[in-house]
Write a protein that holds these residues in place. Structure first.
Motif, PDB file in Angstrom:
ATOM      1  N   GLN A  22       3.070  -8.736  -2.253  1.00  0.00           N
ATOM      2  CA  GLN A  22       2.115  -8.538  -1.165  1.00  0.00           C
ATOM      3  C   GLN A  22       0.862  -7.822  -1.647  1.00  0.00           C
ATOM      4  N   PHE A  23       1.017  -6.884  -2.588  1.00  0.00           N
ATOM      5  CA  PHE A  23      -0.161  -6.233  -3.172  1.00  0.00           C
ATOM      6  C   PHE A  23      -1.079  -7.272  -3.810  1.00  0.00           C
ATOM      7  N   VAL A  24      -0.480  -8.181  -4.574  1.00  0.00           N
ATOM      8  CA  VAL A  24      -1.254  -9.206  -5.278  1.00  0.00           C
ATOM      9  C   VAL A  24      -1.884 -10.184  -4.290  1.00  0.00           C
ATOM     10  N   ILE A  25      -1.141 -10.546  -3.247  1.00  0.00           N
ATOM     11  CA  ILE A  25      -1.663 -11.485  -2.256  1.00  0.00           C
ATOM     12  C   ILE A  25      -2.904 -10.918  -1.575  1.00  0.00           C
ATOM     13  N   GLY A  26      -2.856  -9.644  -1.213  1.00  0.00           N
ATOM     14  CA  GLY A  26      -4.022  -9.020  -0.579  1.00  0.00           C
ATOM     15  C   GLY A  26      -5.244  -9.061  -1.470  1.00  0.00           C
ATOM     16  N   ALA A  27      -5.047  -8.711  -2.765  1.00  0.00           N
ATOM     17  CA  ALA A  27      -6.168  -8.730  -3.713  1.00  0.00           C
ATOM     18  C   ALA A  27      -6.683 -10.143  -3.929  1.00  0.00           C
ATOM     19  N   ALA A  28      -5.789 -11.130  -4.001  1.00  0.00           N
ATOM     20  CA  ALA A  28      -6.191 -12.519  -4.242  1.00  0.00           C
ATOM     21  C   ALA A  28      -6.948 -13.091  -3.055  1.00  0.00           C
ATOM     22  N   ILE A  29      -6.491 -12.827  -1.849  1.00  0.00           N
ATOM     23  CA  ILE A  29      -7.155 -13.360  -0.661  1.00  0.00           C
ATOM     24  C   ILE A  29      -8.546 -12.755  -0.494  1.00  0.00           C
ATOM     25  N   GLY A  30      -8.662 -11.452  -0.722  1.00  0.00           N
ATOM     26  CA  GLY A  30      -9.978 -10.822  -0.610  1.00  0.00           C
ATOM     27  C   GLY A  30     -10.902 -11.194  -1.746  1.00  0.00           C
ATOM     28  N   GLY A  31     -10.339 -11.354  -2.937  1.00  0.00           N
ATOM     29  CA  GLY A  31     -11.140 -11.681  -4.121  1.00  0.00           C
ATOM     30  C   GLY A  31     -10.822 -10.721  -5.243  1.00  0.00           C
ATOM     31  N   ARG A  32     -10.014 -11.153  -6.183  1.00  0.00           N
ATOM     32  CA  ARG A  32      -9.543 -10.249  -7.235  1.00  0.00           C
ATOM     33  C   ARG A  32     -10.649  -9.819  -8.184  1.00  0.00           C
TER      34      ARG A  32
END
Length: 353
Positions: free
Chosen positions: A277-287
């Motif tokens: 979920q941490f990674v998903i949040g960063a990916a959706i916003g823009g890593r």
């Protein structure tokens, strides 16, 4: 000219964010909603570290829950010992039958300075050891992602199996104070929120400076072509190790702040699912964007809280579907949407009639 404009826009965005966090949010949100926002901001701190390691360094870190948990448990252990009083043991140890004796590795956490240092140093030292062993062997890509995820899962299993000393599945909870301040007092809960908000802004500012430094450029070069960087005389393993260690420190700091804000730390909050979920949040916003990663983490956490109440069985599928859509059609995340639209507009205007 472009550099100056970029700096002005960044400062304006930073000032606006500070105003929203320190003035608007406390004025319009109830104490309950403000505590939820504090929780989301902790996830945003983790996302900033992911933006550094993954967005800038190309290391898909699927095990940030490990470092989040190390920082969280370090803080929770100190709070439980502070609540118990001098020479006493935490309440759960009496309940689970530890014999009333405090384990030797708990004792140093009575000291608040030791606990505060451990919040950062323990995750960073763990990441440095892992990174040294992994990057020297040139493990990367999917292999590194799977390995980091396995470590987070192993840590969660270890905590569950040590019920008498870690609280097991229940974790550590029911904290009465935070560094001398009673958490039952709403004013102190707001103070915790302000500390978290200030920490997020500081982490954003420092990481942005790191992005713009020579090291930030070198990290991008390692991400794009390790062999060329090695040919130029730099050691890619050291470059990646520094970014991975710093991202672990951010996750540990977030975990430590999460404990007084939410009042619990348990294996369910640090295993495979939270790490993803941490990674998903960063990916959706823009890593690749610090602001995008932070906002993405906040948005995903808010959506989980809101939608999981209405659609508890469907939320996981919705989250996975959103992640797939963004990765497939907008690899740079929502933060890249503006640049994509600008590029299309420029291409359309440049097309002869």
């Amino acid at each position: 000219m472009t550099d100056t404009r970029s700096r002005v826009l960044t400062l304006a965005g930073f000032a606006l964010t500070a105003a929203l966090l320190f003035a608007v949010a406390p004025a319009v949100l109830s104490d309950f909603r403000l505590s939820l926002l504090a929780r989301y901001l902790c996830f945003a701190i983790v996302a900033v570290g992911i933006a550094l390691a993954w967005g800038r360094g190309g290391m898909l870190t699927l095990g940030q829950g490990l470092f989040f948990g190390l920082g969280g448990y370090a803080m929770a252990m100190h709070l439980k010992l502070a609540d118990a009083g001098p020479g006493a043991v935490p309440d759960f140890m009496l309940l689970y039958g530890s014999g009333g004796e405090l384990p030797w590795w708990w004792e140093p956490f009575r000291n608040p300075l030791f606990a505060l240092a451990a919040v950062l140093l323990l995750p960073m030292a763990t990441a440095a050891l892992i990174g040294f062993l992994v990057f020297r062997r040139r493990v990367r890509g999917a292999y590194f992602a799977i390995l980091s995820q396995a470590l987070a899962a192993a840590f969660a299993i270890l905590l569950i199996g040590q019920q008498a000393t870690t609280g097991g599945t229940n974790g550590l909870t029911n904290f009465q104070g935070f560094l001398g301040f009673a958490l039952a007092d709403p004013l102190n809960k707001r103070m915790v929120y302000f500390v978290i908000a200030g920490t997020l802004l500081a982490v954003l500012l420092l990481t942005r400076q790191l992005f713009r430094s020579r090291y930030g450029e070198l990290l991008v070069a390692v991400r794009d072509s390790e062999e060329r960087v090695r040919f130029l005389g730099y050691d890619p393993a050291r470059v990646k190790l520094a970014a991975y260690t710093l991202s672990a420190g951010m996750a540990g700091l977030a975990g430590a702040l999460f404990v007084p804000a939410v009042g619990i730390i348990s294996p369910a909050l640090i295993g495979i699912v939270p790490s993803i979920q941490f990674v998903i949040g960063a990916a959706i916003g823009g890593r690749a964007s610090l602001a995008g990663a932070a906002l993405g983490a906040i948005a995903v956490a808010w959506a989980q809280t809101t939608l999981s109440e209405e659609f508890p069985a469907a939320w996981t599928y919705f989250q996975a579907g959103l992640f797939i859509v963004v990765i497939a059609f907008l690899p740079g995340g929502l933060a890249s949407l503006r640049h994509l639209l600008t590029r299309r507009r420029t291409r359309t205007e440049g097309t002869p009639a």
